[in-house]
Design an enzyme around this catalytic site. Structure first.
Site, PDB file in Angstrom:
ATOM      1  CG  ASP A  85      25.294  11.884 -33.137  1.00 57.60           C
ATOM      2  OD1 ASP A  85      26.028  12.861 -33.758  1.00 57.60           O
ATOM      3  OD2 ASP A  85      25.932  10.837 -33.161  1.00 57.60           O
TER       4      ASP A  85
ATOM      5  CB  CYS B 115      -0.917  -0.093   1.181  1.00 56.19           C
ATOM      6  SG  CYS B 115      -1.363   1.409   2.181  1.00 56.19           S
TER       7      CYS B 115
ATOM      8  CB  CYS C 266       1.058   1.435   4.345  1.00 57.06           C
ATOM      9  SG  CYS C 266      -0.648   1.140   4.036  1.00 57.06           S
TER      10      CYS C 266
HETATM   11  P1  ADP Z   1      29.340  13.219 -35.386  1.00 56.74           P
HETATM   12  O1  ADP Z   1      28.376  14.506 -35.001  1.00 56.74           O
HETATM   13  O2  ADP Z   1      28.667  12.799 -36.819  1.00 56.74           O
HETATM   14  O3  ADP Z   1      29.011  12.288 -34.299  1.00 56.74           O
HETATM   15  P2  ADP Z   1      31.897  13.928 -34.273  1.00 56.74           P
HETATM   16  O4  ADP Z   1      31.685  14.951 -33.562  1.00 56.74           O
HETATM   17  O5  ADP Z   1      32.320  12.532 -33.775  1.00 56.74           O
HETATM   18  O6  ADP Z   1      30.819  13.671 -35.600  1.00 56.74           O
HETATM   19  O7  ADP Z   1      33.123  14.224 -35.073  1.00 56.74           O
HETATM   20  C1  ADP Z   1      33.012  15.416 -36.072  1.00 56.74           C
HETATM   21  C2  ADP Z   1      33.937  15.415 -37.280  1.00 56.74           C
HETATM   22  O8  ADP Z   1      35.299  15.577 -36.859  1.00 56.74           O
HETATM   23  C3  ADP Z   1      33.863  14.213 -38.237  1.00 56.74           C
HETATM   24  O9  ADP Z   1      33.010  14.134 -39.303  1.00 56.74           O
HETATM   25  C4  ADP Z   1      35.160  13.997 -38.769  1.00 56.74           C
HETATM   26  O10 ADP Z   1      35.523  15.097 -39.911  1.00 56.74           O
HETATM   27  C5  ADP Z   1      35.995  14.924 -37.617  1.00 56.74           C
HETATM   28  N1  ADP Z   1      36.417  13.869 -36.714  1.00 56.74           N
HETATM   29  C6  ADP Z   1      36.324  13.309 -35.540  1.00 56.74           C
HETATM   30  N2  ADP Z   1      37.018  12.186 -35.038  1.00 56.74           N
HETATM   31  C7  ADP Z   1      37.951  11.704 -36.152  1.00 56.74           C
HETATM   32  C8  ADP Z   1      38.737  10.932 -36.235  1.00 56.74           C
HETATM   33  N3  ADP Z   1      39.060  10.147 -35.387  1.00 56.74           N
HETATM   34  N4  ADP Z   1      39.532  10.764 -37.690  1.00 56.74           N
HETATM   35  C9  ADP Z   1      39.138  11.536 -38.431  1.00 56.74           C
HETATM   36  N5  ADP Z   1      38.303  12.641 -38.474  1.00 56.74           N
HETATM   37  C10 ADP Z   1      37.675  12.674 -37.231  1.00 56.74           C
HETATM   38 MG    MG Z   2      28.679  10.831 -32.972  1.00 53.19          MG
END
Ligand code: ADP
Ligand code: MG
Length: 697
Positions: free
Chosen positions: A393, A18, A21
């Site tokens: 995302d 309950c 309670c």
């Molecule tokens: P999302 O918003 O698509 O999840 P992220 O914020 O993880 O993307 O990354 C944004 C951009 O940064 C990617 O599209 C890429 O161009 C670059 N980037 C991020 N991490 C890497 C990596 N490890 N190697 C190459 N490019 C990267």
């Molecule tokens: Mg991402």
């Protein structure tokens, strides 16, 4: 109380059936000497208490209320108590009441029968009322008893007996419905086997799961349930992960894959290495989160609690005035007014109102968890029902996140292999989906060893190779490269085709480009449509990727907007802006990279949380499977729950007010008031249980 060392203990409370309670019991335990903080989770029947060792007092308090204190077990749950005695006494009360009515009818003495009926029916009510009274609290049970005693005092035996019987039946019905709702969590717990077959020193032995440690080798035969979370070492099979992710189709598993306790092995023998103790398996964590979520008070419930706090005393004062003012000050006859006062006492109980929210929330959160959707509390569930805009995302959320290298090119006469080798060397230090794609492409190449690995969020990664810093990522990293203009001209052309362009080079020079492409998740399109059906006004995508890749995904999915080239902090700003515009905004992301944006939204939803503890903890809502349909499902579930809660509140408040008016005009009697009260409580409970059902798969 003097400062002493308090210890923390957790118990199950068996038979806790309950809701109000439970709230009272919590306060009473907290008031005991030698007790610190107390939290009683009604949904799970779980008591968490700080104390100085004085368990006996706590135990007595719990038993005084007719419940049972039991040791806590992470794979068990509170059990219903056998209610045989309550059922028998209620039946006796009913039969004796019937005899009394018959006695009245044929004109023999009926008072003894009524007396017996009242005694039998109020036994348990009196016991609970007594322990509350000892703790200096007024509870619904006491209100009922006073009303009954008053009825008997003015010779209304049949009314008194009727009140007692209806109240007892109502309570029993409620206890059974609470058990049913709680069983939904319990059914989750019964999923994981309690024993595991492990291989030690070449022999197979069966051990209780509690004794299996990380690194042990566990053997799971075809058709068996998995006892632990593990990594597949040998064997190949399909595993039904429905208990964790809600996915009904079995998933193929082979060496290197993660598997979870509580899931069911298909045709093959699997040999696993244990990655977590049974007590923190993903399943145990889910159960824990669901329990905590169900215990959290939703905003509507806090509102009701406040309402109940003044409503009950107010009606009681009204009752007192009725009993005193007209007879003693206005010279009216005593009995009819006392009778009205007693009826008001019965109406003063906020029983149905108190139940109107928690049952709905517990039922909805429980149902969602069975579909692999973890909602971390009633507040989030209610907020889900109000969502106006959803931001996604891109990588790994709307798209599969399984990227493939599609094009490679090198500048200044460099070999393409050189570019790929350099890129792969840097990406060794990264977990990003782009890194994985590049490493897959580079399989077989000899990578130079590097040092000084850094991840540059939203941009890329860097490492130091042969004394030179190499960069891999988007053009932001190459602002000082001499050939940037040339490189980005080529890059733009490729990105217009929807590809993500990765630049590879040093601070002063771009060596070459690697284009990677992602595929849109199969069900993204349908999921977006179901969001529109659910009435979401604005759907957009936030991504760190370039405009070309982002635009091609957004236009294929028919999104309302897209923001590309965002750094993680810019994603947060974008979400804040959305919240300003739409108030109720959900952000769906991968929970690890996107954690800041998730927490800026009204509701942060983490995808693919089954494998990741961080994602599971970070978000307000976690999707165990990568199924985007769950977002629309949760919105509909939230709406439905809100509607049911509103119905319950209006219904229970309406009935109360109606009876207050009827009573004041002398049109109600005691047993009608009780019937309205317990009847409403039962109806509200049954209605609440509907919250989790009927939304289809
Ligand atoms: P999302 O918003 O698509 O999840 P992220 O914020 O993880 O993307 O990354 C944004 C951009 O940064 C990617 O599209 C890429 O161009 C670059 N980037 C991020 N991490 C890497 C990596 N490890 N190697 C190459 N490019 C990267
Ligand atoms: Mg991402």
């Amino acid at each position: 109380m003097a400062e002493r060392d308090l210890q923390l203990s957790v118990f199950h409370i068996n038979g806790l059936d309950c809701a109000d309670c439970a709230a009272q019991l919590e306060q009473q335990i907290a008031a005991l000497a030698g007790v610190g903080k107390v939290s009683l989770n009604f949904g799970a029947g779980k008591l968490t208490v700080e104390h100085d060792g004085a368990i006996i007092a706590i135990n007595n308090m719990v038993e005084g209320h007719g419940y049972q204190l039991a040791p806590y077990n992470h794979l068990g749950t509170s059990k219903p108590l056998r209610r045989d005695r309550r059922v028998v006494l209620t039946a006796v009360a009913a039969l004796t009441l019937l005899s009394a009515v018959v006695a009245d009818w044929i004109g023999v003495a009926s008072a003894p029968w009524y007396g017996l009926s009242i005694l039998a029916g109020s036994w348990f009510t009196a016991r609970t009322a007594w322990s509350s009274l000892k703790a200096g609290q007024l509870d619904a049970n006491l209100l009922m008893l006073v009303a009954v005693a008053g009825a008997v005092a003015i010779g209304e035996w049949s009314e008194g007996a009727m009140v007692v019987l209806l109240f007892a039946i109502g309570n029993l019905l409620q206890a059974y419905t609470v058990d049913r709702t709680r069983r939904s969590i319990r059914s989750l717990m019964e999923l994981a086997p309690l024993e595991a077959t492990i291989r030690r020193d070449g022999r197979e032995i069966v051990l209780p799961v509690d004794q299996v440690v990380v690194g042990d080798i566990v053997v799971v035969k075809p058709g068996e349930k998995l006892p632990v979370d593990g990594l597949v070492l040998e064997g190949e099979s399909v595993v039904n992960q429905a208990p964790i992710t809600g996915e009904s189709l079995p998933i193929e598993k082979r060496s290197g894959d993660t598997v979870f306790a509580g899931t069911v092995n298909g045709y093959g023998l699997l040999v696993l290495s244990v990655v977590r103790q049974a007590a923190d398996s993903t399943l145990a964590r889910i159960i824990h989160l669901v329990e905590e979520a169900q215990a959290q008070k939703a905003p509507s419930q806090q509102y009701i609690d406040r309402f109940a706090r003044w409503y009950t005393p107010l009606v009681m004062v009204g009752a007192l005035l009725f009993a005193v003012v007209p007879p003693f000050l206005l010279g009216e006859p005593f009995e009819p007014w006392l009778y009205k006062a007693l009826t008001l006492l019965v109406i003063a109980c906020p029983c149905a109102l108190v139940l109107s929210t928690p049952v709905s929330i517990v039922s909805a959160i429980g149902a969602a968890s069975r579909r692999g959707v973890l909602i971390k509390g009633g507040a989030y569930l209610e907020e889900m029902g109000r969502i106006q805009a959803v931001a996604f995302d891109k990588t790994g959320t709307l798209t599969s996140g399984r990227l493939m290298v599609t094009d490679m090119l090198a500048f200044d006469g460099l070999a393409v292999e050189t570019v790929l080798t350099a890129a792969a060397t840097v990406e060794q230090g990264s977990e990003h989906p782009i890194a994985k794609a590049i490493l897959v492409k580079a399989a077989g190449l000899v990578l130079t060893s590097g040092g000084g690995f850094f991840i540059l969020p939203g941009k890329g990664a860097q490492a130091t190779v042969n004394g030179e810093i190499l960069y891999v990522g988007n053009h932001r990293l190459f602002a000082h490269a001499l050939n940037l203009a040339e490189a980005s001209a080529v890059g733009e052309a490729l990105s217009a085709a929807g590809k993500t362009i990765v630049y590879v080079g040093s601070a002063s020079k771009v060596f070459g480009l690697i284009a990677v492409a992602d595929t849109i998740r199969e069900n993204s399109q349908a999921a977006i449509e179901s969001l529109r059906q659910a009435g979401v006004k604005h759907i957009l995508m936030l991504t760190g990727d370039n405009a070309g890749a982002a635009g091609s995904v957004a236009s294929r999915l028919g999104l309302d907007g897209v923001m590309s080239g965002l750094l993680p902090t810019e994603k947060v700003a974008a979400v804040r802006e959305l919240v300003d515009r739409y108030q109720h905004v959900a952000m769906v992301g991968d929970g690890v990279n996107d954690a800041p944006a998730l927490s800026a939204a009204s509701i942060g939803i983490a995808m693919g949380a089954a494998g990741s503890d961080a994602a599971l903890e970070a978000a307000d809502m976690a999707l165990m499977a990568d199924d985007l349909h769950s977002v629309a499902y949760a919105i509909k579930l939230g709406r439905r729950t809100l509607t049911i809660i509103k119905q319950n509140i209006w219904f229970s408040v309406g009935i109360k007010l109606a009876f207050v008016v009827l009573t004041v005009f002398g049109l109600s009697n005691l047993w009608m008031a009780v019937f309205a009260d317990t009847g409403a409580a039962v109806l509200v409970t049954l209605n609440g249980m509907r919250a989790g059902t009927g939304l289809g798969r």
